[in-house]
Scaffold this active site. Sequence first.
Site, PDB file in Angstrom:
ATOM      1  N   TYR A 160       0.853  -1.197   0.000  1.00 15.06           N
ATOM      2  CA  TYR A 160       0.000   0.000   0.000  1.00 15.06           C
ATOM      3  C   TYR A 160       0.888   1.246   0.000  1.00 15.06           C
ATOM      4  O   TYR A 160       1.560   1.547   0.987  1.00 15.06           O
ATOM      5  CB  TYR A 160      -0.910   0.033   1.229  1.00 15.06           C
ATOM      6  CG  TYR A 160      -1.869  -1.131   1.369  1.00 15.06           C
ATOM      7  CD1 TYR A 160      -2.204  -1.939   0.286  1.00 15.06           C
ATOM      8  CD2 TYR A 160      -2.445  -1.423   2.600  1.00 15.06           C
ATOM      9  CE1 TYR A 160      -3.081  -3.007   0.433  1.00 15.06           C
ATOM     10  CE2 TYR A 160      -3.332  -2.484   2.753  1.00 15.06           C
ATOM     11  CZ  TYR A 160      -3.636  -3.271   1.665  1.00 15.06           C
ATOM     12  OH  TYR A 160      -4.502  -4.329   1.822  1.00 15.06           O
TER      13      TYR A 160
ATOM     14  N   HIS B 187      -0.263 -12.081   1.438  1.00 14.02           N
ATOM     15  CA  HIS B 187      -1.280 -11.253   0.781  1.00 14.02           C
ATOM     16  C   HIS B 187      -1.971 -12.014  -0.351  1.00 14.02           C
ATOM     17  O   HIS B 187      -3.197 -11.959  -0.493  1.00 14.02           O
ATOM     18  CB  HIS B 187      -0.597  -9.992   0.240  1.00 14.02           C
ATOM     19  CG  HIS B 187      -1.507  -8.825   0.077  1.00 14.02           C
ATOM     20  ND1 HIS B 187      -1.058  -7.533  -0.032  1.00 14.02           N
ATOM     21  CD2 HIS B 187      -2.866  -8.739   0.008  1.00 14.02           C
ATOM     22  CE1 HIS B 187      -2.083  -6.711  -0.165  1.00 14.02           C
ATOM     23  NE2 HIS B 187      -3.186  -7.420  -0.145  1.00 14.02           N
TER      24      HIS B 187
ATOM     25  N   SER C  25     -13.254  -5.253   2.717  1.00 15.73           N
ATOM     26  CA  SER C  25     -14.257  -4.599   1.863  1.00 15.73           C
ATOM     27  C   SER C  25     -15.685  -4.998   2.245  1.00 15.73           C
ATOM     28  O   SER C  25     -16.498  -5.333   1.374  1.00 15.73           O
ATOM     29  CB  SER C  25     -14.004  -4.903   0.381  1.00 15.73           C
ATOM     30  OG  SER C  25     -12.802  -4.324  -0.061  1.00 15.73           O
TER      31      SER C  25
ATOM     32  N   ARG D 223     -16.297  -1.868  -1.144  1.00 14.71           N
ATOM     33  CA  ARG D 223     -15.432  -0.765  -1.597  1.00 14.71           C
ATOM     34  C   ARG D 223     -16.202   0.562  -1.627  1.00 14.71           C
ATOM     35  O   ARG D 223     -16.012   1.394  -2.501  1.00 14.71           O
ATOM     36  CB  ARG D 223     -14.817  -1.061  -2.959  1.00 14.71           C
ATOM     37  CG  ARG D 223     -14.063  -2.371  -3.004  1.00 14.71           C
ATOM     38  CD  ARG D 223     -13.227  -2.548  -4.254  1.00 14.71           C
ATOM     39  NE  ARG D 223     -12.698  -3.897  -4.333  1.00 14.71           N
ATOM     40  CZ  ARG D 223     -11.660  -4.370  -3.636  1.00 14.71           C
ATOM     41  NH1 ARG D 223     -11.036  -3.576  -2.802  1.00 14.71           N
ATOM     42  NH2 ARG D 223     -11.255  -5.616  -3.774  1.00 14.71           N
TER      43      ARG D 223
END
Length: 318
Positions: free
Chosen positions: A57, A125, A204, A208
């Site tokens: 990120y 991830h 989410s 989102r």
Amino acid sequence: MKQTTTLGHSTLQVNRIGLGCMGMSEFYGSFNEEESINTLHKAIDLGVNFFDTADMYGWGANERLLGKVFKGRWNELILATKFAVMRGPNGEFLGLNGKPEYIRQACEKSLQNLGVDTIDLYYMHRKDPKVEIEEIVGAMSDLVRHGKIKYIGICEANVETIRRAHAVHPLTAVQNEYSLWSREPEQEILDVCQELGITFVAYSPLGRGFLTGAIKSRADLETSDWRLTLPRFTDEAIKENLKFVEVLEQIAQDKKVTKAQIALAWVLSQNEEIVTIPGTRKIHRLEENLGAFKVELTNADLAIIQNSLPSATIGSRY
């Protein structure tokens, strides 16, 4: 509604509404660091103690932000970060890497970015298809033994991968997308997590941001917003998927709460151990999300939602 839970196979007790930090450094249009810093501090003040980031990120910027904000406050929170998605010096995506040497290097870099000696929860991830899950989790287990990380999790994994990973080292968490318009984990994932004592972490949970009702067309998103590249955010998909929002709107009006609060309460009601990590940069949205704890969805409410939802979501997740 139960507000806290202990993450599976750990001693980490977390608030079931945590905070996803991805959007504070990238992906969702422009961002203001001062605003994010204020929101992070406010989150702790409001009782949030579970924060989610990843080394990709902002290609390290998000971890460094949290390292700066939480310096001196690490004893008040539990932090999860992730490895595997490689980024170049200008943010370019370079693929997945699950090789043990890379995992060790990625962990050291995250520790440096965060300014800590140990990471509470370290996730894979995404799985590198070129490396067996046993080798990946074996390397993560070595990090536990060396005191670099406390507990292990994996993201976007299927049942077979979860079982194989858990056989190498007990998993503490599995993080997959889950919301009213992304219900794939109900097919098997939620059951296997409960069977093995692994906490399911829903990312989410507000679709989102779509399930809040804030996005009614592509014009509602900044031109730099990553969501504009996703199949669910084409004009045609948005138009059809607004049917999900209409269902939430009806329940929300009846209960005099917001659509976001209904969407979060629905995820939390699926079982008492699910944890959610809705992301936001804004204090008023953070406060709104935490208000979901006060929403009680009856069996009748859940049945109405189940029977009213569209049979399918238009557009794949990615």
